[in-house]
Design a protein around this motif. Structure first.
Motif, PDB file in Angstrom:
ATOM      1  N   CYS A   1       0.843  -1.201   0.000  1.00 32.31           N
ATOM      2  CA  CYS A   1       0.000   0.000   0.000  1.00 32.31           C
ATOM      3  C   CYS A   1       0.876   1.248   0.000  1.00 32.31           C
ATOM      4  CB  CYS A   1      -0.903  -0.020   1.228  1.00 32.31           C
ATOM      5  SG  CYS A   1      -1.856   1.496   1.421  1.00 32.31           S
TER       6      CYS A   1
ATOM      7  N   ALA B   1      -0.193   4.261   0.802  1.00 31.69           N
ATOM      8  CA  ALA B   1      -0.815   5.365   1.530  1.00 31.69           C
ATOM      9  C   ALA B   1      -0.207   5.649   2.899  1.00 31.69           C
ATOM     10  CB  ALA B   1      -2.315   5.137   1.661  1.00 31.69           C
ATOM     11  N   CYS B   2       0.487   4.693   3.504  1.00 29.68           N
ATOM     12  CA  CYS B   2       1.203   5.061   4.731  1.00 29.68           C
ATOM     13  C   CYS B   2       2.303   4.054   5.007  1.00 29.68           C
ATOM     14  CB  CYS B   2       0.261   5.239   5.926  1.00 29.68           C
ATOM     15  SG  CYS B   2       0.052   3.804   6.998  1.00 29.68           S
TER      16      CYS B   2
ATOM     17  N   VAL C   1       2.898   1.957   7.327  1.00 31.42           N
ATOM     18  CA  VAL C   1       2.696   0.655   7.970  1.00 31.42           C
ATOM     19  C   VAL C   1       3.161  -0.447   7.020  1.00 31.42           C
ATOM     20  CG1 VAL C   1       0.933  -0.953   8.820  1.00 31.42           C
ATOM     21  CG2 VAL C   1       0.867   1.448   9.492  1.00 31.42           C
ATOM     22  N   GLY C   2       2.863  -0.278   5.727  1.00 29.41           N
ATOM     23  CA  GLY C   2       3.390  -1.214   4.724  1.00 29.41           C
ATOM     24  C   GLY C   2       2.525  -2.449   4.541  1.00 29.41           C
ATOM     25  N   CYS C   3       1.208  -2.271   4.416  1.00 28.31           N
ATOM     26  CA  CYS C   3       0.301  -3.421   4.290  1.00 28.31           C
ATOM     27  C   CYS C   3       0.412  -4.066   2.906  1.00 28.31           C
ATOM     28  CB  CYS C   3      -1.131  -2.973   4.544  1.00 28.31           C
ATOM     29  SG  CYS C   3      -1.365  -2.301   6.196  1.00 28.31           S
TER      30      CYS C   3
ATOM     31  N   HIS D   1      -6.851  -4.032   5.659  1.00 30.77           N
ATOM     32  CA  HIS D   1      -6.513  -2.745   5.070  1.00 30.77           C
ATOM     33  C   HIS D   1      -7.401  -1.710   5.733  1.00 30.77           C
ATOM     34  CE1 HIS D   1      -4.832  -4.124   0.875  1.00 30.77           C
ATOM     35  NE2 HIS D   1      -3.961  -4.240   1.845  1.00 30.77           N
ATOM     36  N   CYS D   2      -6.944  -0.486   5.785  1.00 30.81           N
ATOM     37  CA  CYS D   2      -7.856   0.596   6.161  1.00 30.81           C
ATOM     38  C   CYS D   2      -8.514   1.123   4.892  1.00 30.81           C
ATOM     39  CB  CYS D   2      -7.117   1.705   6.910  1.00 30.81           C
ATOM     40  SG  CYS D   2      -6.073   2.720   5.858  1.00 30.81           S
TER      41      CYS D   2
ATOM     42  N   LYS E   1      -7.987   3.702   3.096  1.00 31.62           N
ATOM     43  CA  LYS E   1      -7.054   4.154   2.044  1.00 31.62           C
ATOM     44  C   LYS E   1      -6.462   2.966   1.306  1.00 31.62           C
ATOM     45  CE  LYS E   1      -4.572   6.709   4.913  1.00 31.62           C
ATOM     46  NZ  LYS E   1      -5.344   6.933   6.132  1.00 31.62           N
ATOM     47  N   GLY E   2      -6.032   1.969   2.075  1.00 36.74           N
ATOM     48  CA  GLY E   2      -5.422   0.803   1.439  1.00 36.74           C
ATOM     49  C   GLY E   2      -6.405   0.099   0.538  1.00 36.74           C
TER      50      GLY E   2
ATOM     51  N   HIS F   1      -2.759   5.574  11.249  1.00 36.87           N
ATOM     52  CA  HIS F   1      -2.095   4.303  10.943  1.00 36.87           C
ATOM     53  C   HIS F   1      -2.978   3.152  11.421  1.00 36.87           C
ATOM     54  CE1 HIS F   1       1.167   7.288  11.572  1.00 36.87           C
ATOM     55  NE2 HIS F   1       1.733   6.696  10.553  1.00 36.87           N
ATOM     56  N   PRO F   2      -4.134   2.968  10.804  1.00 36.09           N
ATOM     57  CA  PRO F   2      -5.121   2.022  11.371  1.00 36.09           C
ATOM     58  C   PRO F   2      -4.601   0.599  11.574  1.00 36.09           C
ATOM     59  CG  PRO F   2      -6.129   3.401   9.702  1.00 36.09           C
ATOM     60  CD  PRO F   2      -4.666   3.685   9.642  1.00 36.09           C
ATOM     61  N   ILE F   3      -3.745   0.118  10.693  1.00 35.85           N
ATOM     62  CA  ILE F   3      -3.306  -1.273  10.876  1.00 35.85           C
ATOM     63  C   ILE F   3      -2.226  -1.350  11.964  1.00 35.85           C
ATOM     64  CG2 ILE F   3      -2.440  -3.352   9.696  1.00 35.85           C
ATOM     65  CD1 ILE F   3      -5.357  -2.313   8.948  1.00 35.85           C
TER      66      ILE F   3
HETATM   67 FE1  SF4 Z   1      -2.308   1.406   3.671  1.00 33.66          FE
HETATM   68 FE2  SF4 Z   1      -3.991   1.741   5.717  1.00 33.66          FE
HETATM   69 FE3  SF4 Z   1      -2.119  -0.172   5.796  1.00 33.66          FE
HETATM   70 FE4  SF4 Z   1      -1.431   2.386   5.998  1.00 33.66          FE
HETATM   71  S1  SF4 Z   1      -2.665   1.239   7.484  1.00 33.66           S
HETATM   72  S2  SF4 Z   1      -0.413   0.843   4.729  1.00 33.66           S
HETATM   73  S3  SF4 Z   1      -2.890   3.365   4.638  1.00 33.66           S
HETATM   74  S4  SF4 Z   1      -3.836  -0.071   4.392  1.00 33.66           S
END
Ligand code: SF4
Length: 950
Positions: A69, A71-72, A74-76, A103-104, A106-107, A235-237
């Protein structure tokens, strides 16, 4: 192939006032709602909507690509489904060791990048107020001709290279190299304005300026203190990992001026006034020392100058701290007791802690708290500092910064010589590209350039006051939007004054439209990360390899190719790519990785070859969700993503380091101790560790960093091969290109960087021991005399104001304190995410949170239009959200919006069809002056404003 078009979301870009997003937002934003972030994170099935393919085919084979991902940090993990070259579907990778099928929002919406409805399709130039299509060849020729002409008149420092936290590691490295070979240190990126104070503060405390433990290791914490961090939205994840710790019994303490969606999950909430982090932490330490809760053995053997902290803490008794911070004495005591009784415990901070004019002191005081409690180098402990953009860690590591070369080597002559050797170039040739003059006592090659937080001052400041030959006259804005910088009125003025603006981005970011000009603006369409490939470093130093998902869409090109083409036009492509093979479309990305592997010894970003990284990505399911270690396969025993330091050359097979400074492991297994970075003694006292060392070390005490001379003194010189000896002679572990010194240190169980104490006192910083200073725009005038800011001073190339602002009282006209932060739906300046229909639908209005009492005093009702005016006169027209989740006297805004400027709608200035779905006023129009003296971090958390009904 049969293609079926699915229904697009109902978002009207010309009507920002109505729509489902607003109603949904109002419904979901109550203080007890967990909101979009956690809904998306913990109920993957709810994310199907954004995975829906625009084009669905049942008779075409599907290829599944692995990506990360964007978008942030965390690296999902993403499984991207591709049919006939079209990105048709997306799944959260169920077996990914960091995100494990979550995923949040955004992901889950990432596939939209590959559809490109609002992307820039070909190179554009603004001519007489109209956007005109150009060929790549013409655009690059015109831009580089202008660069050469400016260079002739003003020198290389009049070009500014704004870079990106969205670069892959390879692009980041190449961009820094491009600026270096052009001959300037005027290169920087958004790490400056998110975590530069973390990097400086943390690195100067114990060695490396990065997150110490992995996200997954947070499961093992017995307590977690979050200060200035709201991972439930940002950073939801990562929040998912924190909640696993909570499920296992960890106590969660949240210190924040807002009752955030993270605070909802806290066992204890500490509502501190913005900008009072140091008194708050000293208040905790007051109780810790008073009750003897500190870890004496850890402090004695591994910490330098804690006694100086004990002295300072005496000034912060509970009454004083309660008065400064607003946190009541009982809560303060409970917080100190909770984190002391529940060890190991971690601390997590984000931009609530870093974006202050005393940000470097904030980050150091957080570290000092962890040192006092002995919470470093242990599972469940650490400083788990969540980075923002997907590769802000990597772009920082690889030197897209105004004050260092890749790997934090700095800008000394020795640093340039090191990298010249890596590049295979004559140092004198590299040096010859710089202006050889001296300006206000500084030589351009060896002195920091202009930070991205203040590029506009480099344009607007009187020439005689800038420590370089001339003002900035042309600027690249490559993957960064200028609405992220405070003082937007000056930003706009600087955009007007620049002779040429070059935006390189998949989307037309604000530098394309914020100005009042009719010409001199280029937009070059760069690919997203999904149309190229390469590596990316997540917040906890794991490096992941992204596969290319689709070919570049429209006429966009990968960053690496654009940089290569620029070097060709500028005439130094042979030097620029000396070690890099050419391909049909540009240059071989794997060779870029191999080149930086050969120079990044300082942080151990040397062992992660493309082959090893690719293996990890293609087999991510083999790595444990608990500790990231592979239990089977070719990488058995290795840590996912080979988190740095991954010592030595790739062939020695170091597994990477999941927990920094962990003396319980052998250094060959990822163990280490604090880094000997600051010399061996200070004022007659040893800085080296006292009788502690990592498991298996043959030196049973502290020791300095390794060098050729040290190997000889230890009798280990002959452990080097003859070839290694030739390369290592006269060098140290950081500059020995053979890697032999590092290899031999590891063989003897030693950390190549030495074994020292962490330090609580940084004698080279303006405040060697962190002390509280009230903000420049101080809301508590009664505290200014006791806790004043700095005197005005020159910081690197620019004069910088402190006292001359703070001595003025703005509180009559601007009585509310003003702060900013993130929303779950958007990221950064928001251009990409507000251009994403799925996300845009969720949040369509820029707003300010205001406490009910403050709103009532101004006759403001929920969702009224209001004017918010900042203390420097910047005005924005936005909606009012009346909510008790902000303290009385505090206003809070999200910082992701742009496209309006003081009531003016800029939508008509975008190239046709490229305006984001959602436009709004930038918070930074109202935010004001204030810069950290060490890093030039901007102050976005403590300003003043007034709000009135529109
Ligand atoms: Fe993407 Fe959300 Fe995971 Fe961040 S926490 S890497 S934005 S899915």
């Amino acid at each position: 192939m049969k293609l079926t078009r699915k229904v697009a979301p109902k978002v009207d870009p010309q009507n920002h006032d109505e729509g489902m997003g607003r109603r949904q937002f109002l419904k979901s934003a109550g203080i007890t709602a967990t909101g979009v972030a956690t809904a998306a994170a913990f109920a993957p099935s709810m994310m199907r909507k954004s995975q829906a393919s625009e084009y669905v085919s049942h008779d075409v084979p599907t290829q599944v690509k692995r990506s990360i991902c964007s978008a942030c940090a965390v690296g999902c993990g993403i499984y991207a489904e591709v049919q006939n070259g079209v990105w048709t579907g997306q799944e959260p990778a169920f077996d990914h060791p960091i995100s494990k099928g979550s995923h949040c929002a955004k992901g889950a919406a990432e596939r939209e990048h590959g559809q490109g409805k609002r992307r820039v399709r070909y190179p554009l130039k603004l001519i007489d107020g109209k956007w005109q299509k150009l060929s790549w060849e013409q655009a690059l020729s015109e831009v580089t001709d202008k660069m050469k002409s400016i260079r002739k008149q003003s020198g290389p420092d009049s070009i500014y290279f704004m870079g990106s936290a969205k670069f892959s590691n390879e692009s980041a490295y190449l961009y820094r190299k491009l600026a270096a070979m052009w001959g300037t240190n005027n290169v920087d990126h958004s790490a400056r304005i998110c975590h530069s104070t973390t990097v400086a503060g943390v690195a100067n405390t114990w060695g490396y300026g990065a997150q110490t433990n992995s996200l997954n290791d947070m499961h093992n914490a017995k307590s977690i203190l979050l200060i200035g961090s709201n991972p439930a939205e940002a950073h939801p994840i990562a929040m998912k990992h924190i909640l696993i710790a909570k499920e296992r019994g960890a106590k969660i303490v949240v210190a924040d001026p807002r009752f955030t969606r993270t605070a909802v999950h806290a066992d204890l909430y500490c509502p501190l006034r913005p900008g009072t982090d140091i008194p708050f932490i000293y208040g905790l330490l007051w109780h810790i020392f008073d009750n003897n809760w500190q870890d004496d053995e850890f402090i004695k053997t591994r910490v330098f100058a804690m006694e100086d902290i004990r002295e300072e803490v005496k000034n912060y008794d509970p009454d004083t701290v309660s008065d400064i911070t607003g946190v009541d004495k009982k809560t303060l005591f409970e917080a100190a007791k909770t984190i002391s009784e529940n060890r190991p415990g971690g601390i997590t901070w984000c931009m609530g802690g870093t974006q202050h004019h005393i940000g470097n002191s904030n980050t150091r005081v957080y570290c000092i708290l962890q040192l006092a409690l002995g919470n470093l180098g242990v599972s469940g402990g650490g400083a788990n500092i969540l980075r923002g953009h997907d590769n802000v860690q990597g772009a920082t590591d690889l030197g897209v910064l105004f004050d260092t070369l890749p790997g934090y080597y700095g800008l000394t002559t020795g640093s340039w010589q090191h990298w010249s050797r890596v590049w295979g170039l004559d140092y004198e040739w590299v040096k010859g590209n710089f202006n050889q003059g001296e300006y206000l006592g500084r030589q351009p090659m060896t002195s920091p350039g202009i930070p991205c937080s203040r590029w506009h001052d480099g344009v607007l400041e009187e020439k005689k006051n800038i420590a370089q030959a001339d003002n900035i006259r042309l600027a690249f804005f490559w993957g960064q939007s200028v609405n992220t910088e405070t003082r937007q009125n000056e930003v706009r003025e600087a955009l007007d004054k620049l002779e040429t603006i070059v935006v390189v981005d998949p989307y037309p970011t604000m530098a394309s439209v914020l100005h009042n000009r009719k010409d001199g603006v280029y937009i070059l369409p760069a690919c997203t990360c999904y149309e190229s490939y390469g590596s990316v470093t997540n917040t906890s130093r794991s490096i992941q390899w992204r596969e290319k998902v689709i070919e570049p869409i429209f006429e966009s090109k990968p960053d690496t190719e654009i940089m290569y083409l620029l070097s060709k036009h500028l005439g130094f492509d042979k030097q620029f790519t000396k070690n890099i093979a050419k391909t049909d479309t540009g240059i071989l990305i794997e060779d870029i990785t191999r080149e930086f592997n050969k120079g990044m010894w300082t942080i151990g970003m040397s062992g992660q070859s493309p082959e090893r990284l690719k293996y990890h990505t293609m087999h991510w399911g083999e790595f444990s969700y608990d500790d990231l270690v592979a239990s089977s396969g070719e990488a058995k025993g290795e840590v996912y993503g080979l988190p740095w330091p991954c010592w030595g050359t790739p062939d020695i097979g170091h597994p990477g380091s999941t927990i920094l400074y962990n003396t319980n492991l052998h250094v060959k297994d990822g163990g280490s101790n604090f880094r000997a970075r600051f010399g061996v003694e200070y004022q007659g006292k040893s800085l080296l560790a006292d009788g502690t060392y990592s498991k298996g070390s043959e030196i049973k005490d502290g020791y300095p960093e390794f060098s050729a001379d040290m190997l000889k003194q230890l009798g280990w010189w002959d452990d080097l091969t003859e070839q290694e000896q030739q390369q290592a002679e006269g060098r140290n572990w950081k500059t020995d290109l053979s890697g032999g010194i590092i290899r031999v240190a590891l063989e003897h169980g030693c950390s190549p960087y030495g074994n020292a104490k962490a330090r609580c006192k940084v004698w080279t910083f303006p405040d060697p021991v962190p002390i509280h200073r009230e903000p420049l725009y101080a809301p508590r005038r009664d505290l200014v005399a006791k806790y004043p800011t700095y005197e005005d001073m020159r910081v690197h190339r620019l004069p910088t104001l402190y006292r001359s602002i703070q001595e003025q009282d703005f509180t009559d006209k601007y009585p509310l304190q003003l702060s900013s932060g993130r929303l779950v739906e958007y990221e950064g300046g928001g251009e990409e995410t507000r251009t994403n229909a799925w996300l845009a639908e969720l949040q369509q209005e820029m707003f300010v949170e205001i406490h009910p009492t403050d709103a009532a005093a101004r006759n403001i009702n929920n969702w009224d239009d209001v004017w918010l005016e900042g203390a420097e006169g910047g005005r924005i027209k936005i909606k009012a959200m009346v909510t008790p989740r902000v303290r009385e006297g505090l206003a809070w805004m999200p910082f992701h919006f742009a496209g309006f400027m003081s009531g003016e709608n800029l939508i008509d200035k975008y190239p046709d069809g490229t305006a984001p779905y959602v436009l709004g006023e930038s918070a930074n129009t109202a935010l004001t002056y204030g810069y950290d003296p060490v890093t030039q971090m901007q102050e976005t958390k403590c300003s003043l404003c007034q709000i009135e009904k529109a």
